[in-house]
Design a protein around this motif. Sequence first.
Motif, short mmCIF file in Angstrom:
data_model
loop_
_atom_site.label_atom_id
_atom_site.label_comp_id
_atom_site.label_asym_id
_atom_site.label_seq_id
_atom_site.Cartn_x
_atom_site.Cartn_y
_atom_site.Cartn_z
N UNK A 74 0.84 -1.02 -0.02
CA UNK A 74 -0.01 0.03 -0.09
C UNK A 74 0.80 1.23 -0.07
N UNK A 75 1.95 1.35 0.80
CA UNK A 75 2.85 2.43 0.95
C UNK A 75 3.45 2.64 -0.44
N UNK A 76 3.89 1.45 -1.20
CA UNK A 76 4.71 1.60 -2.20
C UNK A 76 3.80 2.11 -3.43
N UNK A 77 2.63 1.65 -3.42
CA UNK A 77 1.59 2.05 -4.31
C UNK A 77 0.91 3.52 -4.30
N UNK A 78 1.23 3.97 -2.96
CA UNK A 78 0.72 5.41 -2.73
C UNK A 78 1.96 6.42 -3.46
N UNK A 79 3.18 5.95 -3.51
CA UNK A 79 4.45 6.49 -3.91
C UNK A 79 4.29 7.06 -5.41
N UNK A 80 4.78 8.09 -5.90
CA UNK A 80 4.80 8.36 -7.39
C UNK A 80 5.85 7.43 -8.15
N UNK A 81 5.72 6.12 -8.10
CA UNK A 81 6.64 5.20 -9.06
C UNK A 81 6.15 5.04 -10.35
N UNK A 82 6.99 4.70 -11.22
CA UNK A 82 6.54 4.49 -12.72
C UNK A 82 6.22 2.88 -12.92
N UNK A 83 7.01 2.25 -12.24
CA UNK A 83 6.71 0.50 -12.36
C UNK A 83 7.09 -0.23 -11.17
N UNK A 84 6.19 -0.96 -10.99
CA UNK A 84 6.01 -1.95 -9.88
C UNK A 84 6.50 -3.42 -10.48
N UNK A 85 7.53 -4.09 -9.88
CA UNK A 85 7.43 -5.69 -10.33
C UNK A 85 7.64 -6.49 -9.20
N UNK A 86 6.60 -7.45 -9.26
CA UNK A 86 6.40 -8.35 -8.09
C UNK A 86 7.05 -9.57 -8.58
N UNK A 87 7.99 -10.36 -7.76
CA UNK A 87 8.70 -11.43 -8.25
C UNK A 87 7.98 -12.58 -7.48
N UNK A 88 7.49 -13.48 -8.23
CA UNK A 88 6.95 -14.55 -7.47
C UNK A 88 7.73 -16.05 -8.02
N UNK A 89 7.41 -17.07 -7.32
CA UNK A 89 8.04 -18.37 -7.48
C UNK A 89 6.89 -19.26 -7.62
N UNK A 90 6.83 -20.10 -8.97
CA UNK A 90 5.92 -21.42 -8.93
C UNK A 90 6.74 -22.70 -8.56
N UNK A 91 6.06 -23.00 -7.35
CA UNK A 91 6.72 -23.91 -6.77
C UNK A 91 6.27 -25.57 -7.13
N UNK A 92 5.18 -25.70 -7.50
CA UNK A 92 4.63 -27.01 -7.98
C UNK A 92 3.67 -27.41 -6.93
N UNK A 93 3.78 -26.85 -5.65
CA UNK A 93 2.80 -27.21 -4.60
C UNK A 93 1.77 -26.58 -4.68
N UNK A 94 1.43 -25.64 -5.43
CA UNK A 94 0.18 -24.77 -5.15
C UNK A 94 -1.03 -25.38 -5.44
N UNK A 95 -1.81 -25.36 -4.20
CA UNK A 95 -3.27 -25.81 -4.20
C UNK A 95 -4.26 -24.73 -4.01
N UNK A 96 -5.56 -24.95 -4.16
CA UNK A 96 -6.50 -23.94 -4.42
C UNK A 96 -6.37 -23.06 -3.41
N UNK A 97 -5.83 -23.09 -2.18
CA UNK A 97 -6.05 -22.29 -1.12
C UNK A 97 -5.04 -21.02 -1.34
N UNK A 98 -3.79 -21.57 -1.96
CA UNK A 98 -2.70 -20.65 -2.73
C UNK A 98 -3.33 -19.94 -3.65
N UNK A 99 -4.00 -20.36 -4.31
CA UNK A 99 -4.48 -19.54 -5.69
C UNK A 99 -5.35 -18.45 -5.04
N UNK A 100 -6.01 -18.82 -4.01
CA UNK A 100 -6.94 -17.75 -3.40
C UNK A 100 -6.09 -16.78 -2.75
N UNK A 101 -4.81 -17.18 -2.33
CA UNK A 101 -3.83 -16.10 -2.07
C UNK A 101 -3.32 -15.11 -3.05
N UNK A 102 -3.49 -15.63 -4.25
CA UNK A 102 -2.84 -15.00 -5.54
C UNK A 102 -4.19 -14.00 -5.89
#
Length: 220
Positions: A28-56
């Motif tokens: 929230x603090x980052x998105x309030x700042x006057x930034x030009x780009x936000x890159x969010x790094x994620x890892x696909x583990x192979x362990x993703x279950x339905x509750x994890x997709x709810x988190x995404x």
Amino acid sequence: CGIEGISERLRRCLHKNLPDEVLGPGLKAILKAPIRELKIFLIATGLEAEKDFEGLKDLVDFVAVNLRYSARRPRIIFSVTPLVRFPWTPLEFADAFPAEHMKPILDRMKGMIRGRGFEFRQAAELDDNWLSQVLVRAADPRIAAALLRAIEDTGFVHTRDVSPDFVKEFRRLLAEAGLSDKDLLSGASFEESAKKPWAGIGTGIRRQFLFEQYRRAAVF
């Protein structure tokens, strides 16, 4: 932002100390700042279950909602890397997953991210991911023999991309040598790991400590 796991459960598995109550205010603090780009790094583990997709879903919805309060609408990129489980890390002991297991997970992540109007980048193709995982655990000399033969047969030189022809030939030669994906991608027990060629390298970290961390990760 190196968030890594798509849910708090998977971040615990990856030993990423980033609970939702810390992640939310930080984004929230980052998105309030006057930034030009936000890159969010994620890892696909192979362990993703339905509750994890709810988190995404919660994550991409949170970013979308908080963009309304942004000082300037930044470009939002989600960069997703399929996990490679390296020796001398706790995940050395864990099984890895073949491409056919990872593809639907990555496709679903892509759909959820693009569905909210954000950019999706897959940081490594599945052939690259499979090849990397096989090579970092290549304790069997048949793997090296198949690799060198595949390079010779196809003339492959790695610059930027992994050639499909090279991967196809490497897979064929591995199968000819009697090696399946199960042989190539399986983790090892603590006792088996002590016999691996890399176990003799001194890193200053006890292998027992790594194994204890793996057992914690395995139960999130």
